[in-house]
Design an enzyme around this catalytic site. Structure first.
Site, PDB file in Angstrom:
ATOM      1  N   HIS A  76      12.571   4.699 -11.386  1.00  0.00           N
ATOM      2  CA  HIS A  76      12.745   3.966 -10.131  1.00  0.00           C
ATOM      3  C   HIS A  76      11.766   2.803 -10.062  1.00  0.00           C
ATOM      4  O   HIS A  76      10.573   2.961 -10.335  1.00  0.00           O
ATOM      5  CB  HIS A  76      12.499   4.909  -8.945  1.00  0.00           C
ATOM      6  N   SER A  77      12.275   1.617  -9.739  1.00  0.00           N
ATOM      7  CA  SER A  77      11.450   0.452  -9.444  1.00  0.00           C
ATOM      8  C   SER A  77      10.568   0.069 -10.646  1.00  0.00           C
ATOM      9  O   SER A  77      11.083  -0.219 -11.730  1.00  0.00           O
ATOM     10  CB  SER A  77      10.615   0.741  -8.186  1.00  0.00           C
ATOM     11  N   TYR A  78       9.236   0.068 -10.469  1.00  0.00           N
ATOM     12  CA  TYR A  78       8.315  -0.223 -11.580  1.00  0.00           C
ATOM     13  C   TYR A  78       8.608   0.638 -12.799  1.00  0.00           C
ATOM     14  O   TYR A  78       8.454   0.179 -13.946  1.00  0.00           O
ATOM     15  CB  TYR A  78       6.870   0.004 -11.118  1.00  0.00           C
TER      16      TYR A  78
END
Length: 226
Positions: A76-78
């Site tokens: 998720h994300s980073y």
């Protein structure tokens, strides 16, 4: 039964995806939710100055020491940066990559290059206290801790082996104005090597739309066949 390894985003830890992991285990799947060095219950290791390479090694070691194969690796994300590095090191252990509103870097890119002006300013302002970590902005969850700045600045080194993984999914979240993922979404949508989905949930897909996430990943061939 499938094996999921799910990696959290910035400021957080494996606790972020514990509710989702419980549901997956209830469906008969095996699930690992490692916390990256310096975050969550491993915040005491922040003094070691972890960077992106540290975080890639964190997850690669889970696959190696748990002897995991045919993994559905989700970030998720980073953590899109992290799962990309892991996939490039050991594609033979991974059945599918799932980028959950997450960065899909090219060789030589860093989070810093991809995050956009808004989030670069957040990182600069948030690291003013010690120059090493990005302090969370005020929020409702006290478990969020400073995120190591070096992991945002360090460029990833990819050989291209991650492309050997046949199933690659990108889930794009609409409903938040600051998203840095729109151009990436348009690019991947035009690439026949990717499964591209969209959810109107805002960035926190695991927290706000776990049922939608489960529905999408269960459409992967490697999950449906298990």
């Amino acid at each position: 039964m499938s094996t999921f390894v799910i990696i959290h985003g910035v400021l957080r830890g494996g606790w972020t995806v514990t509710p989702l992991a419980r549901v997956l285990r209830g469906l008969g799947h095996e699930v690992f939710t490692p916390t990256l060095t310096g975050l969550g219950e491993r915040v005491h290791l922040a003094a070691a100055r972890p960077n992106l390479e540290t975080h890639i090694t964190d997850v690669a070691n889970v696959l190696a020491y748990e002897d995991l194969h045919d993994v559905i690796l989700c970030g998720h994300s980073y953590a899109g940066m992290v799962v990309s590095g892991v996939a490039d090191r050991m594609p033979e252990r991974i059945a599918a990559l799932v980028y959950v509103d997450a960065f899909v870097p090219k060789d030589g890119e860093a989070w810093w290059d991809l995050a956009g002006d808004y989030f670069r300013k957040v990182a600069i302002d948030g690291s003013a206290a010690d120059g090493f970590s990005v302090t969370p902005t005020p929020g409702p969850d006290s478990r969020r801790v400073p995120h190591p700045l070096a992991s945002f600045r360090q460029a990833i080194h990819l050989t291209g082996r991650w492309r050997e993984i046949t199933e690659k999914m990108f889930i794009y979240a609409t409903g938040w104005a600051e998203t840095p993922f729109t151009a990436q979404y348009e690019r991947l949508k035009a690439d026949p090597g990717w499964i591209v989905q969209s959810l109107p949930t805002g960035h926190d897909i695991f927290g706000k739309a776990p049922d939608d996430f489960l529905r999408l990943v269960q459409e992967l061939n490697c999950v449906a066949a298990s």
